[in-house]
Design a protein around this motif. Structure first.
Motif, PDB file in Angstrom:
ATOM      1  N   GLY A   7     -67.723 -21.474 -87.626  1.00 28.61           N
ATOM      2  CA  GLY A   7     -67.644 -20.581 -88.772  1.00 28.61           C
ATOM      3  C   GLY A   7     -68.993 -20.042 -89.186  1.00 28.61           C
ATOM      4  O   GLY A   7     -69.859 -19.756 -88.354  1.00 28.61           O
ATOM      5  N   ILE A 173     -60.303 -22.616 -99.775  1.00 28.67           N
ATOM      6  CA  ILE A 173     -61.065 -21.716 -98.905  1.00 28.67           C
ATOM      7  C   ILE A 173     -61.445 -20.455 -99.665  1.00 28.67           C
ATOM      8  O   ILE A 173     -62.529 -19.897 -99.474  1.00 28.67           O
ATOM      9  CB  ILE A 173     -60.247 -21.388 -97.646  1.00 28.67           C
ATOM     10  N   CYS A 200     -58.900 -18.628 -92.125  1.00 34.09           N
ATOM     11  CA  CYS A 200     -60.202 -19.132 -91.692  1.00 34.09           C
ATOM     12  C   CYS A 200     -60.920 -18.116 -90.811  1.00 34.09           C
ATOM     13  O   CYS A 200     -62.139 -17.934 -90.933  1.00 34.09           O
ATOM     14  CB  CYS A 200     -60.028 -20.452 -90.941  1.00 34.09           C
ATOM     15  N   LYS A 203     -62.230 -15.392 -93.123  1.00 35.29           N
ATOM     16  CA  LYS A 203     -63.289 -15.835 -94.032  1.00 35.29           C
ATOM     17  C   LYS A 203     -64.465 -16.469 -93.295  1.00 35.29           C
ATOM     18  O   LYS A 203     -65.426 -16.915 -93.916  1.00 35.29           O
ATOM     19  CB  LYS A 203     -62.722 -16.858 -95.027  1.00 35.29           C
ATOM     20  N   VAL A 205     -64.572 -19.297 -91.665  1.00 35.91           N
ATOM     21  CA  VAL A 205     -64.601 -20.738 -91.940  1.00 35.91           C
ATOM     22  C   VAL A 205     -64.317 -21.480 -90.636  1.00 35.91           C
ATOM     23  O   VAL A 205     -63.366 -21.155 -89.921  1.00 35.91           O
ATOM     24  CB  VAL A 205     -63.554 -21.106 -93.012  1.00 35.91           C
ATOM     25  N   VAL A 207     -63.131 -24.340 -87.946  1.00 36.25           N
ATOM     26  CA  VAL A 207     -61.903 -25.135 -87.845  1.00 36.25           C
ATOM     27  C   VAL A 207     -62.091 -26.215 -86.781  1.00 36.25           C
ATOM     28  O   VAL A 207     -62.376 -25.913 -85.618  1.00 36.25           O
ATOM     29  CB  VAL A 207     -60.688 -24.264 -87.469  1.00 36.25           C
ATOM     30  N   ALA A 277     -59.411 -18.953 -83.982  1.00 37.58           N
ATOM     31  CA  ALA A 277     -59.972 -19.550 -85.201  1.00 37.58           C
ATOM     32  C   ALA A 277     -60.530 -20.940 -84.951  1.00 37.58           C
ATOM     33  O   ALA A 277     -61.362 -21.432 -85.730  1.00 37.58           O
ATOM     34  CB  ALA A 277     -58.903 -19.621 -86.295  1.00 37.58           C
TER      35      ALA A 277
END
Length: 322
Positions: A7, A173, A200, A203, A205, A207, A277
């Motif tokens: 991320g 999140i 995710c 954004k 983010v 994982v 992701a």
């Protein structure tokens, strides 16, 4: 080994990470510390640069083994660990106030304890080991995350998402305080694909896909007569007629796949890596053999669209943690 961004942390982490729950020696029985250390070292030799552990794994024993190997390694290894709930109740409950689960002082003290166990100056990813949306508005976890990052003792922060409830972390999140999430994601539990993984991705983010082999159900070795040591976590997880259920579902999956795709554990890990992701998949690796087979997976390349389509049909809605 291949690497992906975790991320917005900017960390380049190995597609296969080392899940260190099993080496804690308390809930997964049958291994030895020497075997665990050998597995850690071999995984690192083969390119693994992310290890996920937790303060609760063997009451810090897993962290101690991880720290021993990381400190002796001549290059950077990223360590993710987790703060257990203060009340030691999994999963978190809506009726329990965060003051009993993650008070500010406890979060700070737990991070310090993990650093001592690891023998390191910085934790690369510190995660809350439980979560409930009721915690969202509380200041304790937010302030602790900010202060730990500001101090330099923690590089990035995240949440280990409640078993089979990936949507519980969606609002967290949205706060932009969470750098990464760790979530159960495998052939049987594909629920994160509906909302969590797309969010995710959008954004940025990270994982970590945990339990990719469903605690061994997707290992391809389970039968209705499989026995686990008394007191082993899996004895509880696969209690009653659950092994029979697993065998039925795995047999149907293998029949659908045919013979063209390879061993089931390989397929299961590559399924997780097929989603853009996912930053890293973190199977347990308690033996050198597992470290070697898992670390070789990225060289096999992606699964075909046809194989993925077959796997999509085998989602299984159930919760063996209850």
């Amino acid at each position: 080994m291949k690497y992906r961004k975790l991320g917005r942390t900017g960390l380049d982490v190995s597609e296969i990470g080392f899940g260190a729950w099993g080496i804690g020696g308390k809930q997964w029985l049958g291994g030895t510390d020497d075997e665990s250390l050998a597995s850690l070292r071999r995984a690192i030799e083969l390119g693994v640069n992310l290890i996920d552990t937790a303060l609760a794994y063997g009451d810090g024993h897993s962290e101690q083994l991880v720290g021993q190997v990381v400190r002796e390694t001549g290059h950077k290894i990223y360590v993710a660990t987790k703060v257990p709930p203060k009340n030691r109740i999994w999963p978190a409950r809506a009726a329990t106030p965060i003051s009993e689960v993650f008070p500010y002082s406890y979060l700070m003290q737990s991070a310090e304890e993990s650093l001592r166990n690891l023998g390191l100056e910085t934790i690369d990813l510190l995660q809350l080991h439980v979560w409930h949306p009721a915690f969202l508005a509380a200041e304790d976890w937010r302030r602790a995350f900010e202060d730990l990052k500001r101090s330099g003792k923690v590089r990035s922060v995240g949440i280990s998402v409640t078993e089979h409830d990936p949507d519980s972390v969606l609002e967290a999140i949205g706060t932009d305080l969470v750098d990464a999430v760790q979530v159960i994601y495998n052939i049987f539990d594909q629920a994160p694909e509906r909302q969590l993984l797309p969010l995710c991705l959008g954004k940025n983010v990270g994982v970590l896909a945990r339990v990719p082999l469903d605690e061994g159900a997707l290992s391809g070795t389970m039968t209705g007569q499989t026995k686990f040591p008394a007191g082993d976590f899996r004895e509880y997880y696969f209690r009653g007629d659950r092994k029979k259920q697993v065998v039925e579902h795995v047999d149907a999956l293998l029949q659908d796949l045919g013979t063209e795709t390879g061993p089931l554990p390989d397929i299961a890990l590559r399924f997780c890596l097929a989603h853009p992701a996912v930053s890293s998949v973190i199977p347990g690796m308690r033996t050198v053999k597992h470290a070697e087979s898992n670390s070789a997976l990225p060289d096999l390349g992606p699964l075909s669209a046809g194989t993925l389509a077959i796997l999509k049909r085998h989602a299984w809605d159930r919760n063996f943690y209850q």
